[in-house]
Write a protein that holds these residues in place. Structure first.
Motif, short mmCIF file in Angstrom:
data_model
loop_
_atom_site.label_atom_id
_atom_site.label_comp_id
_atom_site.label_asym_id
_atom_site.label_seq_id
_atom_site.Cartn_x
_atom_site.Cartn_y
_atom_site.Cartn_z
N CYS A 231 0.83 -1.20 0.00
CA CYS A 231 0.00 0.00 0.00
C CYS A 231 0.87 1.25 0.00
CB CYS A 231 -0.92 -0.04 1.22
SG CYS A 231 -2.26 1.16 1.19
N ARG A 232 1.96 1.21 0.77
CA ARG A 232 2.90 2.34 0.78
C ARG A 232 3.53 2.53 -0.59
NH1 ARG A 232 7.88 3.00 0.39
NH2 ARG A 232 8.27 0.75 0.47
N GLN A 233 3.93 1.43 -1.24
CA GLN A 233 4.51 1.53 -2.58
C GLN A 233 3.51 2.12 -3.57
OE1 GLN A 233 6.92 -1.88 -4.03
NE2 GLN A 233 6.55 -2.76 -1.99
N ARG A 234 2.25 1.75 -3.43
CA ARG A 234 1.21 2.35 -4.27
C ARG A 234 1.19 3.87 -4.13
NH1 ARG A 234 -4.83 2.37 -2.01
NH2 ARG A 234 -3.69 3.81 -0.65
N ASP A 235 1.18 4.34 -2.88
CA ASP A 235 1.14 5.78 -2.63
C ASP A 235 2.39 6.46 -3.17
OD1 ASP A 235 -1.27 5.40 -1.34
OD2 ASP A 235 -0.38 5.34 0.66
N GLN A 236 3.53 5.83 -2.96
CA GLN A 236 4.78 6.43 -3.44
C GLN A 236 4.78 6.55 -4.95
OE1 GLN A 236 8.32 4.88 -1.64
NE2 GLN A 236 9.67 5.74 -3.19
N PHE A 237 4.29 5.53 -5.63
CA PHE A 237 4.25 5.57 -7.08
C PHE A 237 3.36 6.70 -7.59
CE2 PHE A 237 2.44 4.09 -11.16
CZ PHE A 237 3.61 3.99 -11.89
N VAL A 238 2.17 6.82 -7.01
CA VAL A 238 1.24 7.86 -7.44
C VAL A 238 1.81 9.25 -7.17
CG1 VAL A 238 -1.03 8.90 -7.04
CG2 VAL A 238 -0.80 6.41 -7.15
N LEU A 239 2.31 9.46 -5.96
CA LEU A 239 2.77 10.80 -5.59
C LEU A 239 4.07 11.17 -6.29
CD1 LEU A 239 1.84 10.83 -1.80
CD2 LEU A 239 0.58 11.76 -3.74
N GLU A 240 4.93 10.21 -6.56
CA GLU A 240 6.14 10.51 -7.33
C GLU A 240 5.77 10.96 -8.74
OE1 GLU A 240 8.61 7.06 -7.13
OE2 GLU A 240 9.71 7.79 -5.36
N LEU A 241 4.77 10.34 -9.34
CA LEU A 241 4.33 10.75 -10.67
C LEU A 241 3.79 12.17 -10.65
CD1 LEU A 241 2.51 7.63 -12.16
CD2 LEU A 241 4.55 8.74 -13.06
N CYS A 242 2.99 12.48 -9.63
CA CYS A 242 2.45 13.84 -9.52
C CYS A 242 3.57 14.86 -9.40
CB CYS A 242 1.52 13.94 -8.31
SG CYS A 242 0.01 12.96 -8.43
N GLN A 243 4.54 14.55 -8.55
CA GLN A 243 5.63 15.49 -8.34
C GLN A 243 6.50 15.62 -9.59
OE1 GLN A 243 9.24 14.54 -6.22
NE2 GLN A 243 8.82 16.16 -4.73
N ARG A 244 6.80 14.49 -10.22
CA ARG A 244 7.66 14.50 -11.41
C ARG A 244 7.04 15.33 -12.53
NH1 ARG A 244 7.97 8.98 -12.84
NH2 ARG A 244 9.06 8.80 -10.85
N GLN A 245 5.72 15.24 -12.67
CA GLN A 245 5.05 16.00 -13.72
C GLN A 245 4.56 17.36 -13.25
OE1 GLN A 245 2.59 14.06 -16.49
NE2 GLN A 245 3.65 12.11 -16.39
N GLN A 246 4.86 17.68 -11.98
CA GLN A 246 4.54 18.98 -11.39
C GLN A 246 3.05 19.30 -11.50
OE1 GLN A 246 7.54 21.52 -13.42
NE2 GLN A 246 8.59 21.59 -11.45
N VAL A 247 2.24 18.30 -11.17
CA VAL A 247 0.79 18.47 -11.15
C VAL A 247 0.35 18.57 -9.69
CG1 VAL A 247 -1.45 17.54 -11.83
CG2 VAL A 247 0.58 17.08 -13.24
N PRO A 248 -0.32 19.64 -9.28
CA PRO A 248 -0.79 19.73 -7.90
C PRO A 248 -1.74 18.59 -7.58
CG PRO A 248 -1.05 21.83 -9.06
CD PRO A 248 -0.69 20.81 -10.09
N VAL A 249 -1.69 18.13 -6.33
CA VAL A 249 -2.51 16.98 -5.95
C VAL A 249 -3.11 17.18 -4.56
CG1 VAL A 249 -0.45 15.75 -5.12
CG2 VAL A 249 -2.54 14.46 -5.61
N VAL A 250 -4.37 16.82 -4.42
CA VAL A 250 -5.04 16.75 -3.13
C VAL A 250 -5.27 15.28 -2.80
CG1 VAL A 250 -7.23 17.11 -1.91
CG2 VAL A 250 -6.16 18.99 -3.15
N VAL A 251 -4.88 14.89 -1.61
CA VAL A 251 -5.02 13.51 -1.16
C VAL A 251 -6.10 13.44 -0.09
CG1 VAL A 251 -3.85 11.47 -0.26
CG2 VAL A 251 -2.55 13.17 -1.57
N CYS A 252 -7.08 12.56 -0.28
CA CYS A 252 -8.09 12.27 0.74
C CYS A 252 -7.94 10.82 1.16
CB CYS A 252 -9.50 12.52 0.20
SG CYS A 252 -9.81 14.26 -0.22
N MET A 253 -8.24 10.54 2.43
CA MET A 253 -7.82 9.27 3.00
C MET A 253 -8.74 8.11 2.68
SD MET A 253 -5.22 10.65 3.86
CE MET A 253 -4.40 9.11 4.25
N GLY A 254 -10.02 8.35 2.47
CA GLY A 254 -10.90 7.26 2.08
C GLY A 254 -11.06 6.19 3.15
N GLY A 255 -11.35 4.95 2.71
CA GLY A 255 -11.73 3.89 3.62
C GLY A 255 -10.55 3.13 4.22
N GLY A 256 -10.85 2.42 5.30
CA GLY A 256 -9.90 1.55 5.98
C GLY A 256 -10.61 0.89 7.15
N TYR A 257 -10.75 -0.45 7.09
CA TYR A 257 -11.61 -1.13 8.06
C TYR A 257 -10.98 -2.41 8.59
CZ TYR A 257 -14.53 1.92 5.25
OH TYR A 257 -15.01 3.01 4.56
#
Length: 279
Positions: A231-257
């Motif tokens: 799950c951490r690797q998933r987040d790192q992959f997504v956020l690294e792409l956002c940063q690399r392409q310099q696209v602003p991003v809002v993260v919301c936490m969603g579910g977890g049960y």
């Protein structure tokens, strides 16, 4: 939920964030909510006039405190969008209410915060002409998909469990439905083969990321099988792409049960830790 109190405490205790990192959200003007939700539904929600059946579908009995909670969460995601334009990234510790439709709520979601924030940007920020919503919660973002089904400026992308709620899926611009038991390797390989191409094709000016941790193998409601590190690797992959392409991003936490609260808190905290390292 208790996680909304414990997560900030954990992040502060370990030094991932400071008190100055936080802001207190406030409800937006009703006009901002009405860009996304129908006037009839919003009025009835505000005044406690939902039917018993509507309440059952949402999973919540109505109260004024519930209404205030929902509009405050929505206001927080709008404020996050403003801040992300300046800082590159912003988090809503709650949010990700992706089962809310324009005219009704479902699945513990009454108002769709990411949809409202996307509409806010498209209305008020001339530089934002294309928005990408990356929904990696284990449940399909059916409300979000329906709200934007005829809006070409918003591209909805959902990766979710095939058998997970909702049983009747809507059509996102791109849906990837995964079989039960999908683990780290298959999940990350599919995301890696899809998301970079998608960013190139969509060329978004802004991204909303729903980082649900109900993809964990320990989750009581999900049917996928990611590890906490996956799950951490998933987040790192997504956020690294956002940063690399310099696209602003809002993260919301969603579910977890997950049964153990520590599994939920640690998985959510990892999303913040990844962002703190990158930004």
């Amino acid at each position: 939920m208790l996680k909304y109190e414990l997560l900030p405490e954990q992040l502060l205790r370990e030094g991932t964030v400071t008190e100055a990192s936080f802001f207190t959200s406030v409800p937006p003007p009703a006009a901002e909510i009405l860009r996304t939700h129908t006037a009839d539904y919003y009025y009835r929600l505000q005044h406690g006039q939902l039917t018993r059946q509507e309440e059952r579908v949402t999973g919540f009995p109505w109260s004024e405190a519930l209404f205030i909670r929902e509009i405050t969460i929505l206001g927080g995601t709008i404020e996050c969008a403003r801040r992300a334009l300046q800082q590159g990234i912003a988090f809503n510790v709650a949010g990700g209410t992706h089962h809310a439709f324009a005219d009704h709520g479902e699945g513990f979601c009454l108002l769709n915060d990411q949809a409202a924030a996307a509409n806010y940007l498209l209305t008020h920020e001339p530089s934002i002409q294309k928005v990408l919503i990356i929904d990696l919660d284990v449940h399909q973002g059916n409300g979000t998909a329906a709200i934007f089904q005829h809006e070409p400026r918003v591209f909805t992308f959902s990766v979710h469990g095939t058998r997970n709620y909702p049983h009747r899926k809507e059509h996102s611009d791109l849906d990837l439905a995964l079989p039960d038991g999908t683990g780290d390797d298959a999940y990350l390989a599919l995301l890696g083969a899809t998301l970079p191409r998608l960013l190139d094709e969509v060329a978004p000016d802004f991204i909303f990321y729903l980082a649900g941790v109900d993809v964990l193998a320990t989750d009581k409601l999900g049917y996928l099988a990611l590890s906490r590190d996956g799950c951490r690797q998933r987040d790192q992959f997504v956020l690294e792409l956002c940063q690399r392409q310099q696209v602003p991003v809002v993260v919301c936490m969603g579910g977890g049960y997950s049964e153990r609260l520590v599994d939920i808190i640690e998985a959510h905290a990892n999303t913040f830790r990844v962002a703190a390292h990158l930004w």
